[in-house]
Design an enzyme around this catalytic site. Structure first.
Site, PDB file in Angstrom:
ATOM      1  N   ASP A   1      37.849  46.498  35.976  1.00 38.83           N
ATOM      2  CA  ASP A   1      37.151  45.218  35.827  1.00 38.83           C
ATOM      3  C   ASP A   1      37.359  44.296  37.026  1.00 38.83           C
ATOM      4  O   ASP A   1      36.498  43.453  37.323  1.00 38.83           O
ATOM      5  CB  ASP A   1      37.634  44.482  34.575  1.00 38.83           C
ATOM      6  CG  ASP A   1      37.383  45.272  33.305  1.00 38.83           C
ATOM      7  OD1 ASP A   1      36.269  45.799  33.170  1.00 38.83           O
ATOM      8  OD2 ASP A   1      38.290  45.372  32.471  1.00 38.83           O
TER       9      ASP A   1
ATOM     10  N   HIS B   1      37.994  45.074  25.881  1.00 37.36           N
ATOM     11  CA  HIS B   1      37.352  46.308  26.355  1.00 37.36           C
ATOM     12  C   HIS B   1      36.306  45.931  27.404  1.00 37.36           C
ATOM     13  O   HIS B   1      36.628  45.248  28.374  1.00 37.36           O
ATOM     14  CB  HIS B   1      36.756  47.038  25.152  1.00 37.36           C
ATOM     15  CG  HIS B   1      36.390  48.469  25.421  1.00 37.36           C
ATOM     16  ND1 HIS B   1      36.676  49.131  26.587  1.00 37.36           N
ATOM     17  CD2 HIS B   1      35.721  49.392  24.648  1.00 37.36           C
ATOM     18  CE1 HIS B   1      36.242  50.372  26.523  1.00 37.36           C
ATOM     19  NE2 HIS B   1      35.645  50.554  25.366  1.00 37.36           N
TER      20      HIS B   1
ATOM     21  N   HIS C   1      46.370  48.719  32.470  1.00 36.03           N
ATOM     22  CA  HIS C   1      45.542  49.700  31.773  1.00 36.03           C
ATOM     23  C   HIS C   1      46.453  50.545  30.911  1.00 36.03           C
ATOM     24  O   HIS C   1      47.589  50.855  31.291  1.00 36.03           O
ATOM     25  CB  HIS C   1      44.782  50.574  32.776  1.00 36.03           C
ATOM     26  CG  HIS C   1      43.646  51.343  32.161  1.00 36.03           C
ATOM     27  ND1 HIS C   1      43.846  52.497  31.445  1.00 36.03           N
ATOM     28  CD2 HIS C   1      42.310  51.103  32.140  1.00 36.03           C
ATOM     29  CE1 HIS C   1      42.676  52.947  31.020  1.00 36.03           C
ATOM     30  NE2 HIS C   1      41.729  52.120  31.420  1.00 36.03           N
TER      31      HIS C   1
END
Length: 478
Positions: free
Chosen positions: A404, A312, A351
């Site tokens: 990210d 996460h 994702h």
């Protein structure tokens, strides 16, 4: 005022027992769709219906009369309702649906906070495209939107900014706790600090209004927890500037220097992009905690603990480590090939919801370009671009860059230490967590999913003296 018994309908009974306006009694109103219709009130409703209709409601009907639609049908044709399939309380029947591991694709509730269109690669906050917020808004304005549902007026925004400014301080006992945690990971110190702040929360009460006040205080205090801990472990005094924007203030504290206008703008836009993202694991965890009628600090402690995991929020630190591991742009393709040959993931890709590029990634890439030009060093960005090129064949299967990938680089270029990446992300996401908790509390239901049992069948207890070696052999835990 109660109607005369001869004039009352089942809709009137439902409205009176559940204490809702008569106009709200529609076919769609169902058990646990509103806070009033909980388990206890459901029983009270069935008793009232039984008296009103003069028809006994047995245990078999309890599982069927869980919506206004079914209640209306029962009032007209009681026997027909008995023929309806009863919802399974266990999920272990022969015709039970497949187990939704990870709750993938399962809609557990409704929300008005954010919408993720995974196929189109679009993200909106309260109906406003996140790209428009990045281009025209500020983090303060975006946080207000998430918490209150609408963009603030000039007066609203000024009051909100003053509330945030007033929250920039920590009780001395909490600072003392941070000093004892100087050797802890920053995300662990943040988690502990948020929990400790609950003791000193001045909002008071358990109403939604009190929760909003607590949420605004946490928006101001979460950055202070991260910055205070970092300053303490670094052996320096905390540097902060109350005259700056929220982004400028936080960046000053995290880096220990006065950021440039370009850096403050980039950080502000990054905070907006990271502020909210639906029912992520951390947001769902926060809603589970609030669903038990626990407090906001407990919910955010849950969220931060969940967020820290490497699958996460913790993944953002892995991107910085990836840049270091690759070292040079020319080595990127071989590095990716080696990881894939070993069936190891390439961080920053893929994702659960997006089948195309994460819409936040394009904005973050622009910021990474701007900051790279400002620093005069574009090596790290070129490394990421080469890694992305090596991964391009996988985009046809829905594996593309996620938030990210470039966010880690932006934090790096801003001078934020790597182990502060996840806490910095949490500073932004606090706005979304608070909004999710407010929405959950406003229409609360205890979140209690099922686990399908696949273990040993019912078997007798074997007394200790009668057990053989094979009985006592440890079993492999899956």
């Amino acid at each position: 005022m109660l109607l005369h018994p001869s004039h009352r309908t089942v809709d009137d009974v439902v409205a009176e027992v559940l204490d809702v306006p008569r106009a709200d009694v529609t076919d769609e109103l169902a058990f646990r769709t509103i806070p009033q219709w909980d388990s206890l009130r459901h029983v009270e409703l069935l008793l009232a219906l039984e008296e009103h209709l003069g028809t006994p409601i047995d245990a078999e009907l309890v599982a069927r009369l869980t919506s206004v639609r079914a209640i209306r049908a029962f009032a007209g044709q009681p026997d027909a309702v008995r023929a309806l399939p009863a919802p399974s309380a266990r999920g272990d029947t022969i015709d039970a649906p497949p187990v939704a591991r990870g709750l993938s694709g399962v809609e557990v509730d409704e929300t008005q906070i954010s919408h993720i269109d995974g196929d189109a690669g679009r993200l909106t906050y309260r109906g406003i495209d996140v790209g428009d917020l990045v281009a025209h808004s500020s983090f303060e304005e975006t946080a207000y939107l998430l918490l209150h549902g609408e963009l603030p007026t000039l007066t609203d925004l000024g009051m909100f900014e003053r509330e945030l400014l007033a929250a920039r301080g920590l009780p001395e006992p909490v600072r003392a706790i941070l000093r004892t945690l100087r050797g802890a990971r920053p995300i662990e110190a943040l988690r502990t600090g948020v929990s400790a702040l609950a003791v000193f929360d001045e909002a008071g009460g358990s109403s939604l209004e009190a929760m909003v006040r607590s949420g605004i205080r946490l928006l101001g205090q979460v950055p202070m927890l991260v910055a205070e801990h970092h300053a303490m472990r670094s052996g320096r005094r905390l540097r902060w500037d109350p005259t700056r924007s929220h982004a400028g203030h936080v960046l000053t504290m995290l880096t220990g220097r006065t950021p440039t206008d370009t850096e403050m703008a980039a950080f502000d836009r990054t905070l907006i992009l990271l502020a909210e993202h639906g029912a992520s694991a951390s947001s769902f965890g926060a809603r589970v905690t609030i669903g038990t009628r626990s407090d906001l600090h407990a919910a955010l402690t849950t969220a931060i603990a969940t967020f820290a995991g490497t699958l996460h929020g913790g993944a953002i630190e892995g991107v910085a480590e990836m840049i270091e591991a690759v070292g040079e742009p020319s080595r990127a393709a071989a590095w990716v090939r080696d990881l894939r040959n070993r069936n190891e993931p390439v961080l920053g890709f893929g994702h659960r919801l997006y089948t195309t590029e994460d819409p936040r990634a394009a904005h973050l890439r622009e910021m990474a370009e701007t900051l790279s030009e400002a620093t005069g060093d574009g090596t790290a960005l070129r490394i990421l671009e080469e890694v992305r090129e090596a991964m391009r064949p996988l985009t046809r299967y829905g594996v593309d860059v996620n938030v990210d990938f470039y966010a880690g680089l932006v934090f790096r270029l801003l001078g934020i230490p790597t182990d502060l990446f996840t806490p910095a992300f949490a500073i932004a996401r606090t706005a979304g967590w608070v909004a999710q908790c407010l929405e959950q509390r406003a229409n609360n239901v205890l979140i209690r999913p099922l686990l399908r049992y696949t273990g040993e069948p019912v078997r007798p207890y074997v007394p200790l003296h009668a057990r053989t070696a094979s009985d006592r052999a440890p079993r492999a835990i899956p």
